[in-house]
Design a protein around this motif. Sequence first.
Motif, PDB file in Angstrom:
ATOM      1  N   ASP A  64       0.903  -1.186   0.090  1.00  0.00           N
ATOM      2  CA  ASP A  64       0.307  -0.187  -0.110  1.00  0.00           C
ATOM      3  C   ASP A  64       0.905   1.379   0.034  1.00  0.00           C
ATOM      4  OD1 ASP A  64      -2.535  -1.818   0.156  1.00  0.00           O
ATOM      5  OD2 ASP A  64      -2.826  -1.315   2.206  1.00  0.00           O
ATOM      6  N   ALA A  65       2.413   1.135   0.216  1.00  0.00           N
ATOM      7  CA  ALA A  65       2.244   2.025   0.975  1.00  0.00           C
ATOM      8  C   ALA A  65       3.782   2.622  -0.639  1.00  0.00           C
ATOM      9  CB  ALA A  65       3.165   1.763   1.771  1.00  0.00           C
ATOM     10  N   GLY A  66       3.707   1.739  -1.392  1.00  0.00           N
ATOM     11  CA  GLY A  66       4.659   1.982  -2.871  1.00  0.00           C
ATOM     12  C   GLY A  66       5.855   1.119  -2.942  1.00  0.00           C
ATOM     13  N   LEU A  67       5.914   0.510  -1.525  1.00  0.00           N
ATOM     14  CA  LEU A  67       7.217   0.137  -1.354  1.00  0.00           C
ATOM     15  C   LEU A  67       7.730  -1.298  -2.057  1.00  0.00           C
ATOM     16  CD1 LEU A  67       8.768   0.955   2.150  1.00  0.00           C
ATOM     17  CD2 LEU A  67       9.375   1.651  -0.112  1.00  0.00           C
ATOM     18  N   LEU A  68       6.464  -1.938  -2.353  1.00  0.00           N
ATOM     19  CA  LEU A  68       7.132  -3.226  -2.755  1.00  0.00           C
ATOM     20  C   LEU A  68       5.792  -3.300  -3.819  1.00  0.00           C
ATOM     21  CD1 LEU A  68       6.592  -6.007   0.330  1.00  0.00           C
ATOM     22  CD2 LEU A  68       8.604  -4.419  -0.996  1.00  0.00           C
ATOM     23  N   ARG A  69       5.669  -4.265  -4.580  1.00  0.00           N
ATOM     24  CA  ARG A  69       4.356  -4.703  -5.292  1.00  0.00           C
ATOM     25  C   ARG A  69       4.351  -6.581  -5.660  1.00  0.00           C
ATOM     26  NH1 ARG A  69       5.701  -4.147 -12.050  1.00  0.00           N
ATOM     27  NH2 ARG A  69       3.475  -5.127 -13.199  1.00  0.00           N
ATOM     28  N   ARG A  70       2.753  -6.118  -5.558  1.00  0.00           N
ATOM     29  CA  ARG A  70       2.392  -7.407  -5.492  1.00  0.00           C
ATOM     30  C   ARG A  70       1.855  -7.886  -6.692  1.00  0.00           C
ATOM     31  NH1 ARG A  70      -3.110 -10.417  -4.999  1.00  0.00           N
ATOM     32  NH2 ARG A  70      -2.598 -11.451  -3.831  1.00  0.00           N
ATOM     33  N   ILE A  71       2.285  -9.343  -7.105  1.00  0.00           N
ATOM     34  CA  ILE A  71       1.900  -9.404  -8.286  1.00  0.00           C
ATOM     35  C   ILE A  71       1.636 -11.387  -8.953  1.00  0.00           C
ATOM     36  CG2 ILE A  71       3.661  -8.240 -10.003  1.00  0.00           C
ATOM     37  CD1 ILE A  71       4.891 -10.730  -9.998  1.00  0.00           C
ATOM     38  N   GLN A  72       0.039 -12.006  -9.148  1.00  0.00           N
ATOM     39  CA  GLN A  72      -0.388 -12.429  -8.765  1.00  0.00           C
ATOM     40  C   GLN A  72      -0.824 -13.487 -10.569  1.00  0.00           C
ATOM     41  OE1 GLN A  72      -3.578 -13.054  -6.419  1.00  0.00           O
ATOM     42  NE2 GLN A  72      -4.021 -15.277  -6.260  1.00  0.00           N
ATOM     43  N   PRO A  73      -0.397 -13.929 -10.963  1.00  0.00           N
ATOM     44  CA  PRO A  73      -0.636 -14.118 -11.929  1.00  0.00           C
ATOM     45  C   PRO A  73      -1.926 -15.316 -11.949  1.00  0.00           C
ATOM     46  CG  PRO A  73       1.513 -14.263 -11.938  1.00  0.00           C
ATOM     47  CD  PRO A  73       1.316 -14.342 -10.645  1.00  0.00           C
ATOM     48  N   ALA A  74      -2.537 -15.394 -13.241  1.00  0.00           N
ATOM     49  CA  ALA A  74      -3.370 -16.543 -12.910  1.00  0.00           C
ATOM     50  C   ALA A  74      -3.107 -18.117 -12.142  1.00  0.00           C
ATOM     51  CB  ALA A  74      -3.970 -17.288 -14.581  1.00  0.00           C
ATOM     52  N   GLY A  75      -3.652 -18.231 -11.738  1.00  0.00           N
ATOM     53  CA  GLY A  75      -3.429 -19.513 -11.137  1.00  0.00           C
ATOM     54  C   GLY A  75      -2.283 -20.055  -9.903  1.00  0.00           C
ATOM     55  N   ALA A  76      -1.050 -18.517  -9.537  1.00  0.00           N
ATOM     56  CA  ALA A  76      -0.521 -18.866  -8.805  1.00  0.00           C
ATOM     57  C   ALA A  76      -1.019 -18.019  -7.823  1.00  0.00           C
ATOM     58  CB  ALA A  76       0.694 -18.067  -9.448  1.00  0.00           C
TER      59      ALA A  76
END
Length: 156
Positions: A64-76
């Motif tokens: 939320d603070a922009g220090l990390l990026r969350r990624i979630q490819p389909a099915g992962a």
Amino acid sequence: MPPDLEALLRAVPLRVTRPRLAVLGAVMERPHVDADTVTRVLRAEDPSAVSHQAVYDVLRVLTDAGLLRRIQPAGATARYEARVGDNHHHVVCRTCGAIDDVDCAVGAAPCLTAPDHGAGHGYVVDEAEVVFWGTCPACTAAETTTPTHTDPEGHR
């Protein structure tokens, strides 16, 4: 030179805490890491370091603070990375789930333009998510050296 984690937290601004420092450091050292792996890594260093829930909470706060990026490819499972603020994409191995960064060919966000600016629905598009799927070099090498199926007479 490793980044000053305390300065990064203060710059967003977040309070500097041991769990935030530990989680941020773990993600910076391991791009595309999931929450379970972060928990295992931190507990291997100090069994009383953080709870599983604390890791999830810190990952959310840092994202939320922009220090990390969350990624979630389909099915992962959701993964986290410290590479933020640029326009890059990901390539995912269909066999082992490995994820690597792919620089955007265009360089500016969004790198894809939605037809009619949001398919005619009035959206203001500011980001396009691109995920490339394939087979990583390690899995490709394993496929070429390991027979996939052999019948009783030894034929593939």
